[in-house]
Write an enzyme that holds these catalytic residues in place. Structure first.
Site, short mmCIF file in Angstrom:
data_model
loop_
_atom_site.label_atom_id
_atom_site.label_comp_id
_atom_site.label_asym_id
_atom_site.label_seq_id
_atom_site.Cartn_x
_atom_site.Cartn_y
_atom_site.Cartn_z
N GLU A 13 34.05 73.06 22.72
CA GLU A 13 34.02 71.55 22.38
C GLU A 13 33.77 71.17 20.70
O GLU A 13 33.87 70.16 20.63
CB GLU A 13 32.80 70.82 23.21
CG GLU A 13 33.08 71.10 24.60
CD GLU A 13 31.97 70.31 25.59
OE1 GLU A 13 32.03 69.73 26.77
OE2 GLU A 13 30.73 70.91 25.00
N ASP A 56 38.37 66.51 33.94
CA ASP A 56 38.76 66.65 35.51
C ASP A 56 38.34 65.24 36.25
O ASP A 56 37.60 64.36 35.32
CB ASP A 56 37.96 67.63 36.02
CG ASP A 56 36.37 67.35 35.54
OD1 ASP A 56 35.88 66.89 36.40
OD2 ASP A 56 35.79 67.91 34.69
#
Length: 238
Positions: free
Chosen positions: A12, A196
């Site tokens: 990230e 997601d």
């Protein structure tokens, strides 16, 4: 301005540490803090690891030991709304701990002794980050919920959406950072790329996305933000 940049996982934040000019790293509390210049902004990058306690500890150390004046949390999240798609970015206006419940002593979600159930991000910092993110992909603004559980079942996200109709995204750290920053008086913002749909396929989608897309988005957004020349001196606190 000294900007603290937190992510839970290395993917990230990939590329940001490498982009630091004159980097200097120290280890404290089992975390590596790397300071330097990011496109002319004084910055400290660190991986908090996963979960609210880990994120809260990291945020507090950034302020108390490394002297940051502003904090940005960047990472991925599951979608909390059918209009928020994989690959979109959600920039938080408010954050809530969806697994916090001290009732009947206090209303559900309310953090005792604060009188608040949600924490608002810094207006100016959030506006600048949303503009930077808009140069990368589609952006949504609103409520992000944090909890110490990976939301990977359709029944879980449906229950959260029922309890929190304004919900846009779910993750595991942001609201804890928000509480720390609120209590210390530090302007902060949280930005999440949707990896997601927080359903039964979430775990598979999450691992694929974080390896292929998440790091590029985070790098591009922070670069765009830093290049705006924001110095944090004219901060509109909500």
């Amino acid at each position: 301005m000294r900007l603290g940049i937190i992510s839970a996982l290395a993917e990230e934040q990939h590329g940001l540490i490498e982009a630091l000019e004159s980097p200097s790293s120290t280890i404290y509390g089992m975390r590596q803090y790397t300071a330097g210049k990011l496109w002319e902004i004084d910055a400290v990058c660190v991986l908090s690891r996963i979960g609210k306690v880990a994120a809260a500890m990291t945020a507090a150390i950034l302020v108390e030991k490394y002297g940051v004046t502003h904090i940005v949390f960047t990472g991925v999240a599951g979608s909390g709304d059918r209009n928020v798609k994989v690959g979109d970015i959600v920039v938080a206006d408010t954050l809530i701990q969806h697994d916090f419940d001290a009732s009947p002593l206090f209303p559900k979600f309310e953090i005792p002794l604060t009188g608040l159930s949600s924490f608002a991000t810094d207006v100016e910092l959030t506006e600048r980050l949303a503009d930077a993110a808009g140069q990368v992909t589609r952006v949504h603004r609103g409520l992000i919920a944090s909890g110490d559980q990976f939301i990977g079942k359709l029944t879980q996200i449906q229950a959260l959406k029922t309890a929190l109709p304004e919900l846009l995204a779910v993750e595991m750290e942001g609201a804890a950072v928000a509480q720390v920053c609120f209590e210390l008086g530090i302007p902060f913002a949280v930005i999440r790329t949707i990896s997601d749909n927080a359903n039964d396929e979430a775990a598979v989608d999450f691992m694929h996305f974080i390896k292929t897309v998440a790091s590029r988005y985070a790098f591009d957004v922070i670069r765009n933000f830093c290049k705006t020349g924001y110095d944090g001196r004219a901060v509109d606190r909500r």
